[in-house]
Scaffold this motif. Structure first.
Motif, PDB file in Angstrom:
ATOM      1  N   SER A   1     -10.405  29.034 -18.467  1.00  0.00           N
ATOM      2  CA  SER A   1     -11.553  28.445 -17.777  1.00  0.00           C
ATOM      3  C   SER A   1     -12.824  28.575 -18.605  1.00  0.00           C
ATOM      4  N   ALA A   2     -12.980  29.672 -19.341  1.00  0.00           N
ATOM      5  CA  ALA A   2     -14.168  29.845 -20.176  1.00  0.00           C
ATOM      6  C   ALA A   2     -14.177  28.854 -21.333  1.00  0.00           C
TER       7      ALA A   2
ATOM      8  N   LEU B   1     -12.619  25.910 -21.450  1.00  0.00           N
ATOM      9  CA  LEU B   1     -12.865  24.580 -20.900  1.00  0.00           C
ATOM     10  C   LEU B   1     -14.324  24.425 -20.476  1.00  0.00           C
ATOM     11  N   GLY B   2     -14.919  25.473 -19.921  1.00  0.00           N
ATOM     12  CA  GLY B   2     -16.333  25.419 -19.554  1.00  0.00           C
ATOM     13  C   GLY B   2     -17.228  25.264 -20.771  1.00  0.00           C
ATOM     14  N   LEU B   3     -16.899  25.953 -21.843  1.00  0.00           N
ATOM     15  CA  LEU B   3     -17.665  25.838 -23.086  1.00  0.00           C
ATOM     16  C   LEU B   3     -17.573  24.405 -23.631  1.00  0.00           C
TER      17      LEU B   3
ATOM     18  N   SER C   1     -12.711  37.225 -15.471  1.00  0.00           N
ATOM     19  CA  SER C   1     -11.894  36.476 -14.522  1.00  0.00           C
ATOM     20  C   SER C   1     -11.845  37.285 -13.238  1.00  0.00           C
TER      21      SER C   1
ATOM     22  N   ALA D   1     -16.892  21.710 -21.865  1.00  0.00           N
ATOM     23  CA  ALA D   1     -17.603  20.844 -20.923  1.00  0.00           C
ATOM     24  C   ALA D   1     -19.109  20.900 -21.178  1.00  0.00           C
ATOM     25  N   ALA D   2     -19.629  22.086 -21.482  1.00  0.00           N
ATOM     26  CA  ALA D   2     -21.058  22.214 -21.802  1.00  0.00           C
ATOM     27  C   ALA D   2     -21.398  21.456 -23.077  1.00  0.00           C
TER      28      ALA D   2
ATOM     29  N   ARG E   1     -21.640  21.076 -14.075  1.00  0.00           N
ATOM     30  CA  ARG E   1     -20.878  22.266 -13.688  1.00  0.00           C
ATOM     31  C   ARG E   1     -19.821  21.889 -12.657  1.00  0.00           C
ATOM     32  N   GLY E   2     -18.598  22.336 -12.895  1.00  0.00           N
ATOM     33  CA  GLY E   2     -17.504  22.044 -11.980  1.00  0.00           C
ATOM     34  C   GLY E   2     -16.756  20.760 -12.294  1.00  0.00           C
ATOM     35  N   ASP E   3     -17.292  19.936 -13.186  1.00  0.00           N
ATOM     36  CA  ASP E   3     -16.638  18.673 -13.554  1.00  0.00           C
ATOM     37  C   ASP E   3     -16.036  18.831 -14.940  1.00  0.00           C
ATOM     38  N   LEU E   4     -14.715  18.876 -15.012  1.00  0.00           N
ATOM     39  CA  LEU E   4     -14.052  19.031 -16.305  1.00  0.00           C
ATOM     40  C   LEU E   4     -13.654  17.707 -16.925  1.00  0.00           C
TER      41      LEU E   4
END
Length: 166
Positions: free
Chosen positions: A33-34, A36-38, A17, A40-41, A47-50
């Motif tokens: 954030s990690a 949520l990014g995982l 972070s 989202a993937a 990328r950037g869209d949750l």
């Protein structure tokens, strides 16, 4: 509400972070954030869209705290437009041999799609960096738990609730 539970375990993890500098420190817990990014993937979101993910509540339980490990790297970067390069030294801290259990609380339909995404992810899933693959599958047959709360899902150990976005 329902809860989706999945493990985050691997030989190396990186939960960075803050700003990206030549000295990158890993947190001792997965960051919101990690996670949520995982997720989202797993769903294939750009990328950037949750998408609908900010409505989720997240909590993590530390199953094994691991230890911090420094990765010393040299990187070649362009020095100027003439094509010359310079060497930069970077230090990246990683979390070694840690294991966590993550619980995500939200609407049942969203959690069902996330559970399916963990089984068959659109993009590869990593533990913070692409050099940190998970050691165990994130999809668990009993991962989707209807009518449970975050605390119930992460019992018997203490849970750390990650801040919610919404």
């Amino acid at each position: 509400m329902s809860v989706l539970v999945f493990p985050l375990a691997g030989p190396l993890q990186s939960w960075v972070s803050g700003p990206h500098t030549n000295w990158r420190m890993s947190q001792r817990l997965p960051t919101q954030s990690a996670v949520l990014g995982l997720l989202a993937a797993a769903l294939g979101l750009p990328r950037g869209d949750l998408g609908p993910l900010p409505t989720l509540r997240l909590a993590v339980r530390v199953d094994h705290p691991g230890q911090l490990l420094m990765d010393y790297q040299t990187v070649q970067k362009p020095y100027n437009t003439s094509g010359k390069t310079k060497s930069l030294v970077t230090r990246r801290w990683l979390l070694a041999d840690a294991a966590f259990t993550v619980a995500v609380e939200g609407e049942p339909a969203l959690l069902e799609s996330l559970h399916a995404g963990l089984r068959d992810p659109v993009f590869p899933l990593y533990l913070g960096r692409n050099s940190c693959p998970p050691a165990v599958p994130l999809w668990q047959p009993d991962g989707l738990r209807p009518d449970q709360t975050l605390d119930d899902a992460l019992a018997p150990g203490p849970a750390v609730v990650l801040e919610t976005i919404a």
